[in-house]
Design an enzyme around this catalytic site. Structure first.
Site, PDB file in Angstrom:
ATOM      1  CG  PHE A  23      -1.846   1.227   1.198  1.00 59.87           C
ATOM      2  CD1 PHE A  23      -3.005   1.224   0.438  1.00 59.87           C
ATOM      3  CD2 PHE A  23      -1.514   2.375   1.904  1.00 59.87           C
ATOM      4  CE1 PHE A  23      -3.824   2.352   0.392  1.00 59.87           C
ATOM      5  CE2 PHE A  23      -2.334   3.500   1.864  1.00 59.87           C
ATOM      6  CZ  PHE A  23      -3.487   3.481   1.104  1.00 59.87           C
ATOM      7  CE  LYS A  37      -1.044   5.977   7.478  1.00 63.79           C
ATOM      8  NZ  LYS A  37      -0.704   5.253   6.245  1.00 63.79           N
ATOM      9  CG  ASP A  86       5.463   3.693   1.716  1.00 59.62           C
ATOM     10  OD1 ASP A  86       5.481   4.366   2.773  1.00 59.62           O
ATOM     11  OD2 ASP A  86       4.452   3.570   1.003  1.00 59.62           O
TER      12      ASP A  86
HETATM   13  C1  LIG Z   1      -0.938   5.534   4.826  1.00 57.61           C
HETATM   14  C2  LIG Z   1       0.138   5.100   3.909  1.00 57.61           C
HETATM   15  C3  LIG Z   1       0.418   5.807   2.721  1.00 57.61           C
HETATM   16  C4  LIG Z   1      -0.422   6.973   2.249  1.00 57.61           C
HETATM   17  O1  LIG Z   1      -0.413   8.043   3.119  1.00 57.61           O
HETATM   18  P1  LIG Z   1      -1.550   9.192   2.979  1.00 57.61           P
HETATM   19  O2  LIG Z   1      -1.146  10.216   3.986  1.00 57.61           O
HETATM   20  O3  LIG Z   1      -2.869   8.548   3.255  1.00 57.61           O
HETATM   21  O4  LIG Z   1      -1.476   9.696   1.588  1.00 57.61           O
HETATM   22  C5  LIG Z   1       1.484   5.391   1.954  1.00 57.61           C
HETATM   23  N1  LIG Z   1       2.230   4.330   2.312  1.00 57.61           N
HETATM   24  C6  LIG Z   1       1.997   3.625   3.441  1.00 57.61           C
HETATM   25  C7  LIG Z   1       2.883   2.482   3.795  1.00 57.61           C
HETATM   26  C8  LIG Z   1       0.934   3.977   4.265  1.00 57.61           C
HETATM   27  O5  LIG Z   1       0.676   3.253   5.368  1.00 57.61           O
END
Ligand SMILES: *Cc1c(COP(=O)(O)O)cnc(C)c1O
Length: 396
Positions: free
Chosen positions: A130, A244, A215
């Site tokens: 994700f 986050k 990520d």
């Molecule tokens: C939440 C998340 C995203 C996206 O972040 P947003 O602030 O919702 O755009 C990308 N990568 C990972 C691993 C995430 O958990």
């Protein structure tokens, strides 16, 4: 009109929080919930941290926003603390995780294309990943449920099996620009990559002059007991997307890179109106001041270990419900033997315990990193009571 004013893309539940008190949320009716979701790994200092609130208040009174056309003492300071505490030499600030990943993708492509290798535009990404909800970040994931209705996808992504080095190796070709991977998959079900996998990707990247982009939007910022998760794998990435937790609840993200990796990110190549605004910088600085020290990180590791040990004992009492516990630090998952979503709803609605459902029938525990013993006790009380009075729904 049938459509709701809030575009109905979220199946929102009946919990309607209006106030936060440390590790609890209070809804419109005054019901108190124990928050082991933290806005999905965002509120790492809880909901009423005086340092974070004070920093935002003070900055809001002084200066909220100016254009990136001006010099940014606030941005320079936060970028310097990220540089001081990580592998990075340089930082681009965004307002969200998806934008941070977008910046990582652009940085990886520009690394090659700025050096004349126009064809090197493919990133190898991984199953169950994700990376966000923009066009580029849904294209970077093999999860077709996020693609439906939004075709055509952006070109330039190849999907390998997560934690399977050979499948990544097999996809390397003349057009490969690099790898984009979550060290610990969050939405995918709290699935940590193995040491061998991330070390292997690092070696492949070195061998073929590829970018290793991580990520860490969910697993970064002290969540796993180190400031970033890559530290626990003994590797040095080229690019990291973070968001986050980094704003503690204020919208903030960043793309971190080495000087070499950022060689294509020159004047005029990228930008953001809001990114790096003084208010967000104040929030990010307050978070870094609170978490980027060994004492805080050690407390996360300690609480993580204690919760994990107790969870492992606890799940033994319910062998029909729970399979295993996985994760690192305070990013923990309980993989269930039955569908996890109805149990998560049961805990929420009948025991006022908020967690997050995830892929692979996993329940996610993402408590604020500042939880204390009393809240850990409360968590186990609610979880035990919830498991004891749970009736597994019959498949229809
Ligand atoms: C939440 C998340 C995203 C996206 O972040 P947003 O602030 O919702 O755009 C990308 N990568 C990972 C691993 C995430 O958990």
């Amino acid at each position: 009109m049938a459509i709701t004013p809030l575009m109905p893309v979220y199946p929102r539940c009946g919990v309607r929080p209006v106030r936060g008190e440390n590790c609890h949320l209070i809804d419109e009716n005054g019901t108190r919930y124990l928050d082991f979701a933290s806005g999905i790994a965002v509120n790492l200092l809880g909901h009423s941290h005086p340092g974070l609130i004070g920093a935002i208040q003070k900055q809001a009174e002084t200066l909220m926003h100016v254009s990136n056309l001006y010099g940014s003492p606030q941005g320079e300071k936060l970028a310097q603390s990220l540089v001081d505490h990580t592998f990075a030499d340089t930082v681009f600030f965004t307002n969200s995780g998806a934008e941070a990943v977008e910046t990582a993708i652009k940085t990886a492509r520009a690394y090659h294309q700025s050096a004349g290798a126009e064809h090197k535009n493919e990133l190898i990404t991984f199953s169950m990943a994700f990376h966000g909800r923009t066009m580029a970040t849904i294209s970077a994931s093999n999860q077709t449920k996020m693609h439906h209705g939004f075709q055509p996808l952006l070109e330039g992504f190849k999907y390998a099996e997560f934690d399977d080095l050979e499948s990544a190796k097999a996809l390397i070709g003349p057009n490969t620009a690099g790898f984009l991977v979550e060290p610990i998959q969050g939405e995918g079900g709290i699935r940590p990559a193995s040491d061998a996998f991330l070390k292997g990707l690092r070696e492949l990247a070195d061998e073929h002059d590829l970018m290793l982009a991580l990520d860490e939007v969910q697993c970064g910022v002290a969540r796993t007991g180190t400031l970033y998760a890559y530290e626990q794998y003994g590797i040095v990435p080229d690019i990291v997307a973070t968001a986050k937790g980094i704003g503690g609840g204020f919208p903030l993200g960043a793309c971190l890179a080495t000087e070499k990796a950022a060689r294509g990110m020159t004047f005029g190549t990228h930008g953001s109106t809001y990114g790096g605004n003084p208010l967000a910088m104040a929030a990010g600085q307050a978070v870094m001041d609170a978490v980027a020290n060994e004492e805080f990180l050690a407390s996360v590791r300690d609480k993580g270990e204690r919760i994990r040990t107790r969870l492992e004992q606890f799940i033994g009492n319910y062998p029909d419900l729970f399979e295993l516990v996985r994760g690192k630090g305070l990013m923990l998952g309980i993989k269930m033997k039955v569908e996890s979503r109805p149990f998560f709803v049961h805990l929420r609605d009948n025991h006022q315990l908020l967690m997050v459902a995830a892929g692979d029938n996993t329940l996610r525990l993402l408590p604020p990193l500042v939880i204390e013993d009393a809240e850990i006790e409360e968590f186990f009380e609610k979880l035990s009571a919830g498991a004891a009075d749970y009736e597994i729904p019959q498949a229809s």
